[in-house]
Motif scaffolding. Structure first.
Motif, PDB file in Angstrom:
ATOM      1  N   CYS A  23      37.853  49.315  46.387  1.00 50.90           N
ATOM      2  CA  CYS A  23      37.604  48.384  45.395  1.00 50.90           C
ATOM      3  C   CYS A  23      37.648  48.890  43.986  1.00 50.90           C
ATOM      4  O   CYS A  23      38.066  48.185  43.115  1.00 50.90           O
ATOM      5  N   ILE A  24      37.056  50.126  43.603  1.00 48.40           N
ATOM      6  CA  ILE A  24      37.203  50.602  42.387  1.00 48.40           C
ATOM      7  C   ILE A  24      38.687  50.638  42.074  1.00 48.40           C
ATOM      8  O   ILE A  24      39.081  50.441  40.726  1.00 48.40           O
ATOM      9  N   ALA A  25      39.418  51.121  43.008  1.00 46.49           N
ATOM     10  CA  ALA A  25      40.955  51.285  42.555  1.00 46.49           C
ATOM     11  C   ALA A  25      41.622  49.718  42.326  1.00 46.49           C
ATOM     12  O   ALA A  25      42.412  49.784  41.131  1.00 46.49           O
ATOM     13  N   ALA A  26      41.186  48.820  42.895  1.00 49.86           N
ATOM     14  CA  ALA A  26      41.745  47.553  42.498  1.00 49.86           C
ATOM     15  C   ALA A  26      41.262  47.047  41.153  1.00 49.86           C
ATOM     16  O   ALA A  26      41.920  46.411  40.505  1.00 49.86           O
ATOM     17  N   LEU A  27      40.034  47.183  40.796  1.00 49.93           N
ATOM     18  CA  LEU A  27      39.337  46.987  39.518  1.00 49.93           C
ATOM     19  C   LEU A  27      40.181  47.742  38.595  1.00 49.93           C
ATOM     20  O   LEU A  27      40.560  46.959  37.507  1.00 49.93           O
ATOM     21  N   MET A  28      40.588  49.062  38.859  1.00 46.83           N
ATOM     22  CA  MET A  28      41.253  49.776  37.799  1.00 46.83           C
ATOM     23  C   MET A  28      42.561  49.166  37.463  1.00 46.83           C
ATOM     24  O   MET A  28      43.219  49.536  36.541  1.00 46.83           O
ATOM     25  N   LEU A  29      43.247  48.724  38.503  1.00 48.72           N
ATOM     26  CA  LEU A  29      44.422  48.256  38.636  1.00 48.72           C
ATOM     27  C   LEU A  29      44.725  46.677  38.077  1.00 48.72           C
ATOM     28  O   LEU A  29      45.768  45.864  37.834  1.00 48.72           O
ATOM     29  N   GLY A  30      43.349  45.991  37.692  1.00 51.69           N
ATOM     30  CA  GLY A  30      43.264  44.777  36.950  1.00 51.69           C
ATOM     31  C   GLY A  30      43.131  43.758  38.102  1.00 51.69           C
ATOM     32  O   GLY A  30      43.352  42.425  37.437  1.00 51.69           O
ATOM     33  N   VAL A  31      42.780  43.872  39.248  1.00 49.32           N
ATOM     34  CA  VAL A  31      42.570  42.791  40.163  1.00 49.32           C
ATOM     35  C   VAL A  31      41.090  41.996  39.697  1.00 49.32           C
ATOM     36  O   VAL A  31      40.329  42.772  39.666  1.00 49.32           O
ATOM     37  N   THR A  32      41.325  40.864  39.703  1.00 46.05           N
ATOM     38  CA  THR A  32      40.195  39.906  39.307  1.00 46.05           C
ATOM     39  C   THR A  32      39.503  39.192  40.709  1.00 46.05           C
ATOM     40  O   THR A  32      40.560  38.871  41.436  1.00 46.05           O
ATOM     41  N   TRP A  33      38.368  38.796  40.636  1.00 47.80           N
ATOM     42  CA  TRP A  33      37.963  38.036  41.705  1.00 47.80           C
ATOM     43  C   TRP A  33      38.594  36.426  41.745  1.00 47.80           C
ATOM     44  O   TRP A  33      38.896  36.103  42.806  1.00 47.80           O
ATOM     45  N   GLN A  34      38.959  36.046  40.645  1.00 44.74           N
ATOM     46  CA  GLN A  34      39.947  34.784  40.526  1.00 44.74           C
ATOM     47  C   GLN A  34      41.116  35.101  41.093  1.00 44.74           C
ATOM     48  O   GLN A  34      41.560  34.061  41.696  1.00 44.74           O
ATOM     49  N   SER A  35      41.904  36.147  40.961  1.00 45.31           N
ATOM     50  CA  SER A  35      43.235  36.237  41.527  1.00 45.31           C
ATOM     51  C   SER A  35      43.053  36.591  42.932  1.00 45.31           C
ATOM     52  O   SER A  35      43.958  35.860  43.945  1.00 45.31           O
ATOM     53  N   VAL A  36      42.131  37.238  43.566  1.00 43.89           N
ATOM     54  CA  VAL A  36      41.893  37.325  44.900  1.00 43.89           C
ATOM     55  C   VAL A  36      41.691  36.138  45.756  1.00 43.89           C
ATOM     56  O   VAL A  36      42.147  35.840  46.499  1.00 43.89           O
ATOM     57  N   SER A  37      40.532  35.124  44.853  1.00 42.03           N
ATOM     58  CA  SER A  37      40.225  33.741  45.546  1.00 42.03           C
ATOM     59  C   SER A  37      41.458  32.933  45.333  1.00 42.03           C
ATOM     60  O   SER A  37      41.640  32.159  46.316  1.00 42.03           O
ATOM     61  N   ASP A  38      42.514  33.125  44.343  1.00 47.40           N
ATOM     62  CA  ASP A  38      43.907  32.439  44.562  1.00 47.40           C
ATOM     63  C   ASP A  38      44.623  32.641  45.627  1.00 47.40           C
ATOM     64  O   ASP A  38      45.342  31.893  46.124  1.00 47.40           O
ATOM     65  N   GLU A  39      44.707  33.821  45.838  1.00 51.82           N
ATOM     66  CA  GLU A  39      45.573  34.447  47.194  1.00 51.82           C
ATOM     67  C   GLU A  39      44.970  34.009  48.366  1.00 51.82           C
ATOM     68  O   GLU A  39      45.980  33.855  49.285  1.00 51.82           O
ATOM     69  N   LEU A  40      43.676  34.215  48.467  1.00 50.87           N
ATOM     70  CA  LEU A  40      43.185  33.872  49.895  1.00 50.87           C
ATOM     71  C   LEU A  40      42.403  32.654  49.915  1.00 50.87           C
ATOM     72  O   LEU A  40      41.494  32.439  50.617  1.00 50.87           O
ATOM     73  N   ALA A  41      42.955  31.509  49.312  1.00 54.17           N
ATOM     74  CA  ALA A  41      42.239  30.265  49.238  1.00 54.17           C
ATOM     75  C   ALA A  41      42.134  29.757  50.777  1.00 54.17           C
ATOM     76  O   ALA A  41      41.201  29.147  50.744  1.00 54.17           O
TER      77      ALA A  41
END
Length: 56
Positions: A23-41
């Protein structure tokens, strides 16, 4: 505590630790909750489309 439960606790702890690190690595790469929810709608699972289903 029996040996089996100790192993289970260690495996659960390692899995939780790996999850936190990822999770920390994903945040460092710039992943946001909005992008995750868009991909996993539609949630996580096997996606089967009508055009892929073979009918006899």
């Amino acid at each position: 505590m029996k040996k089996g439960w100790k192993i289970f606790a260690i495996v659960c702890g390692c899995t939780a630790g790996a999850g936190v690190i990822l999770c920390i690595a994903a945040l460092m790469l710039g992943v946001t909750w909005q992008s995750v929810s868009d991909e996993l709608a539609d949630g996580v699972g096997v996606v089967v489309r009508e055009s892929n289903i073979r009918r006899s």
